[in-house]
Design a protein around this motif. Structure first.
Motif, PDB file in Angstrom:
ATOM      1  N   TRP A   1      32.184  35.363  46.301  1.00  0.00           N
ATOM      2  CA  TRP A   1      32.600  35.384  44.884  1.00  0.00           C
ATOM      3  C   TRP A   1      31.974  36.589  44.190  1.00  0.00           C
ATOM      4  O   TRP A   1      32.655  37.313  43.459  1.00  0.00           O
TER       5      TRP A   1
ATOM      6  N   TRP B   1      33.744  39.848  45.374  1.00  0.00           N
ATOM      7  CA  TRP B   1      35.122  40.052  44.935  1.00  0.00           C
ATOM      8  C   TRP B   1      35.305  39.937  43.426  1.00  0.00           C
ATOM      9  O   TRP B   1      36.085  40.680  42.835  1.00  0.00           O
TER      10      TRP B   1
ATOM     11  N   TYR C   1      40.081  39.120  36.107  1.00  0.00           N
ATOM     12  CA  TYR C   1      40.332  39.418  37.512  1.00  0.00           C
ATOM     13  C   TYR C   1      41.767  39.871  37.733  1.00  0.00           C
ATOM     14  O   TYR C   1      42.683  39.420  37.086  1.00  0.00           O
TER      15      TYR C   1
ATOM     16  N   GLN D   1      42.003  40.864  43.715  1.00  0.00           N
ATOM     17  CA  GLN D   1      40.641  40.363  43.882  1.00  0.00           C
ATOM     18  C   GLN D   1      40.658  38.899  44.328  1.00  0.00           C
ATOM     19  O   GLN D   1      39.911  38.502  45.220  1.00  0.00           O
TER      20      GLN D   1
ATOM     21  N   GLY E   1      41.920  38.662  47.885  1.00  0.00           N
ATOM     22  CA  GLY E   1      40.841  39.067  48.786  1.00  0.00           C
ATOM     23  C   GLY E   1      39.805  37.976  48.962  1.00  0.00           C
ATOM     24  O   GLY E   1      39.320  37.735  50.081  1.00  0.00           O
ATOM     25  N   LEU E   2      39.456  37.309  47.872  1.00  0.00           N
ATOM     26  CA  LEU E   2      38.502  36.198  47.939  1.00  0.00           C
ATOM     27  C   LEU E   2      39.026  35.095  48.852  1.00  0.00           C
ATOM     28  O   LEU E   2      38.317  34.618  49.749  1.00  0.00           O
TER      29      LEU E   2
ATOM     30  N   THR F   1      39.162  36.180  52.534  1.00  0.00           N
ATOM     31  CA  THR F   1      37.811  36.286  53.085  1.00  0.00           C
ATOM     32  C   THR F   1      37.238  34.906  53.386  1.00  0.00           C
ATOM     33  O   THR F   1      36.534  34.728  54.383  1.00  0.00           O
TER      34      THR F   1
END
Length: 136
Positions: free
Chosen positions: A26, A29, A48, A52, A55-56, A59
């Motif tokens: 967290w 990103w 945001y 982003q 991507g979080l 991931t």
């Protein structure tokens, strides 16, 4: 009876490890982006961007897969939502509208559902692959 607490320790460790990893992800990103963008019509967006959040999520799939494939199902289902809930509550707590808790609850419930479904799918595919491998 003596083995039951020992089986609980890996699950609790997985929950803690995934929660800490989620807090770090967290921060990587979303934690650095704290300003809202003002549009020409005066409306605000952000803080945001979509890339982003995507991507979080992408991931976080790796640690969920890791935990679910090793049968740490409680860790997979509870670790990520715990980390996301704590991170969101901390990050959004300075909201002057007072509605940040609604967002935090939505993060908690949504991430519980998504990690639960992902964990169930990963665990069932892994179990099927293991049973096929044992028969061969």
């Amino acid at each position: 009876m003596a083995q039951r607490p020992l089986k609980l320790v890996p699950q609790l460790t997985a929950i803690l490890v995934l929660a800490v990893m989620t807090l770090a992800v967290w921060a990587a990103w979303l934690g650095w982006d704290q300003h809202r963008d003002v549009q020409p019509d005066g409306s605000e967006t952000g803080p945001y961007e979509a890339w982003q959040v995507i991507g979080l999520v992408l991931t976080l799939l790796a640690p969920v897969y890791w935990a679910a494939s090793r049968r740490y199902l409680a860790g997979a289902v509870l670790g990520v939502p715990l980390g996301l809930t704590v991170a969101a509550a901390y990050d959004w707590s300075d909201d002057s509208s007072g509605l940040f808790m609604v967002g935090v609850l939505m993060i908690m419930m949504g991430s519980l559902v998504v990690t639960g479904v992902a964990t169930a799918v990963i665990a069932s595919v892994k179990k099927r692959a293991d049973s096929t491998r044992q028969r061969s």
